[in-house]
Design an enzyme around this catalytic site. Structure first.
Site: not given
Length: 516
Positions: A394, A402, A407, A411, A437
């Site tokens: 994780d 973010n 964002h 990505d 994630e």
């Protein structure tokens, strides 16, 4: 003999010509046999279209009949003073239209979803007629768009109507012509002694809903005619384009007076409302170059109140037959093209399978594909008694990435971490984006120590992984576990999730391993 040696027509050409002639003869014979099959197909599609139209009308007619029975019961209850709608006490006369209705300020109070319209002043109604009016308001009619109904209403012999959905008196009023119309007159006992449902001709709706057909069911109380329940069916319901699509012939839906209600031939609204006789219609649209009369099939619907006419011209039948045969003619010529298309299709299927099994952002397996493939790995693990482990990763503080960088950067972080997983894992391992994630690695022939070592290598590589040139340090937490013999993957996954939670609680950027 020498002149024959230079003859341009070779023996091979003659053989080919003979084979082609035989082939054409077979095709012609097949064409003749296929003509009957095409004709039978047209008849079957005609029967199916007739059954579909009649079923749709019967559903609307059944709905009108059920409301008619309910209205009859309501009137009887009202006459016994067991039913009363309070809105009946708030009638209002509109002198400019010579109609009465519910006072507008009280309509919302009583949650009336329709409109009450009456001819003249409401003071002309006697006690029984007031009870009938109250019974109509208590019907609780709901719009039924699934049946293609634009209006549902009760019209009384006492010259009032309850209409759903509601319409204002400025849009529509009852007049003496309403009760002098042919459709209303056909419902009266002297013209309909058996009280059968009646289907009207098509007409333009006065409230602007286009071409409609009314289905009316008389309401009787102790064999006394009180009025009728009407449902108005829109043309979109009785003549859907899908009904005609794919048929080689044409269709005309007519009323009992031969008025054209709908047709598979595209007509303008003016032509549809011109009340064409179907016989003139056939003559007008006869464009066959063979000059013969069309084959006409007639299907009476609703006990003769409607009629579906299916017709096909000889020229259409010939072309339809040739179209079927043309497939046989070109089949061999398209063989190579078909093989090429199959090759391209195979490549496309391979690509689609890849897309269906992989996450579009990370390029790793998606959750569904991982579930299927990890189960195959588990079966090998049990069969050969080899160790198998899984690691759940994780990304730390991913939401902050973010929020602070956008964002797009988030990505890029996911993409960079996926690249690390691919580089560190072996070909026999499975890696997937587990969701958001979270990432999952299934390690074949790996015990808990090897899984923990793998996780640490991933975490180390993640710290130095570049993210599009940004000075951003990415870390991750991991939970590792080893699959026991005969243990389900979901059970081990829960244990890995628990280990991941402990790694998060312990400060992140680390791996915690757990065994049962």
């Amino acid at each position: 003999m020498g002149k024959y040696r230079n003859w341009p027509i070779s023996r091979s050409f003659i053989i080919k010509l003979c084979l082609i002639s035989v082939w054409l003869f077979v095709l012609i014979e097949y064409c003749v046999a296929n003509r009957q099959q095409v004709l039978e197909s047209f008849k079957v599609s005609s029967v199916e279209a007739a059954a579909t139209i009649e079923d749709d009308f019967l559903m609307a007619q059944s709905y009108a009949s059920s409301l008619s029975q309910q209205m009859s019961k309501n009137i009887q209850l009202a006459e016994l003073q067991a039913l009363y709608h309070p809105a009946a006490s708030f009638l209002h006369y509109f002198p400019q239209y010579d109609n009465f209705g519910i006072d507008p300020e009280y309509s919302s109070r009583f949650n009336i979803n329709g409109s009450l319209l009456g001819l003249g002043h409401y003071q002309r109604l006697d006690g029984q007629q007031f009870q009938e009016l109250s019974a109509a308001l208590a019907l609780g009619i709901r719009p039924e768009p699934r049946l293609g109904l634009v209006w549902t209403y009760y019209t009384s012999l006492a010259k009032f109507s309850y209409i759903v959905p509601g319409v204002s008196v400025s849009q529509y009023q009852l007049t003496d012509d309403t009760f002098a119309s042919d459709h209303w007159q056909l419902l009266l006992p002297e013209n309909n002694p058996t009280a059968n449902p009646v289907v009207s001709d098509a007409y333009q709706d006065a409230a602007g809903e286009g071409l409609v057909v009314s289905i009316a069911s008389p309401v009787l109380v102790n064999d006394v005619f009180k009025g009728a329940m009407f449902v108005d069916v829109s043309q979109r319901a009785w003549a859907p384009e899908a009904l005609w699509k794919g048929s080689i012939g044409e269709f005309i839906l007519t009323s009992r007076q031969n008025q054209v209600l709908a047709t598979s031939v595209v007509l303008s609204d003016e032509q549809l409302t011109a009340e064409l006789d179907y016989r003139d219609f056939l003559s007008k649209w006869d464009t066959t170059w063979l000059g013969n009369e069309p084959l006409v099939l007639r299907y009476p619907l609703l006990d003769g109140q409607l009629q579906l006419i299916a017709y096909i011209y000889p020229s259409t039948l010939v072309w339809a037959t040739l179209w079927d045969i043309s497939y046989e003619l070109v089949l061999m010529h398209l063989l190579l093209l078909s093989l090429y298309l199959l090759y391209r299709l195979r490549r496309s299927l391979v690509f689609q399978r890849y897309v269906a099994a992989h996450d579009s952002l990370s390029g790793l397996l998606n959750r569904g594909a991982m579930s299927a493939r990890s189960e195959e790995m588990r079966m090998r693990h049990q069969r050969f008694d080899e160790p198998m482990s899984l690691v759940l990763f994780d990304l730390d503080h991913f939401k902050s990435v973010n929020d602070n960088y956008g964002h797009h950067t988030g990505d890029e972080v996911i993409h960079a971490f996926a690249k690390v997983l691919k580089n560190v894992s072996r070909n026999v391992d499975l890696v997937s984006r587990h969701g958001g994630e979270e990432f999952l690695a299934m390690l074949e022939r790996t015990d808990i120590n090897g899984a923990e070592a793998f996780a640490n290598r991933v975490l180390k590589a993640t710290r130095v992984a570049p993210v599009s040139g940004k000075r951003l340090t990415v870390t991750a937490s991991a939970g590792a576990t080893q699959l026991l013999v005969n243990e389900e993957i979901d059970s081990a996954l829960k244990r890995a999730d628990k280990a991941l939670y402990q790694a998060k609680s312990a400060g992140r950027d680390r791996c915690i391993s757990l065994l049962p």
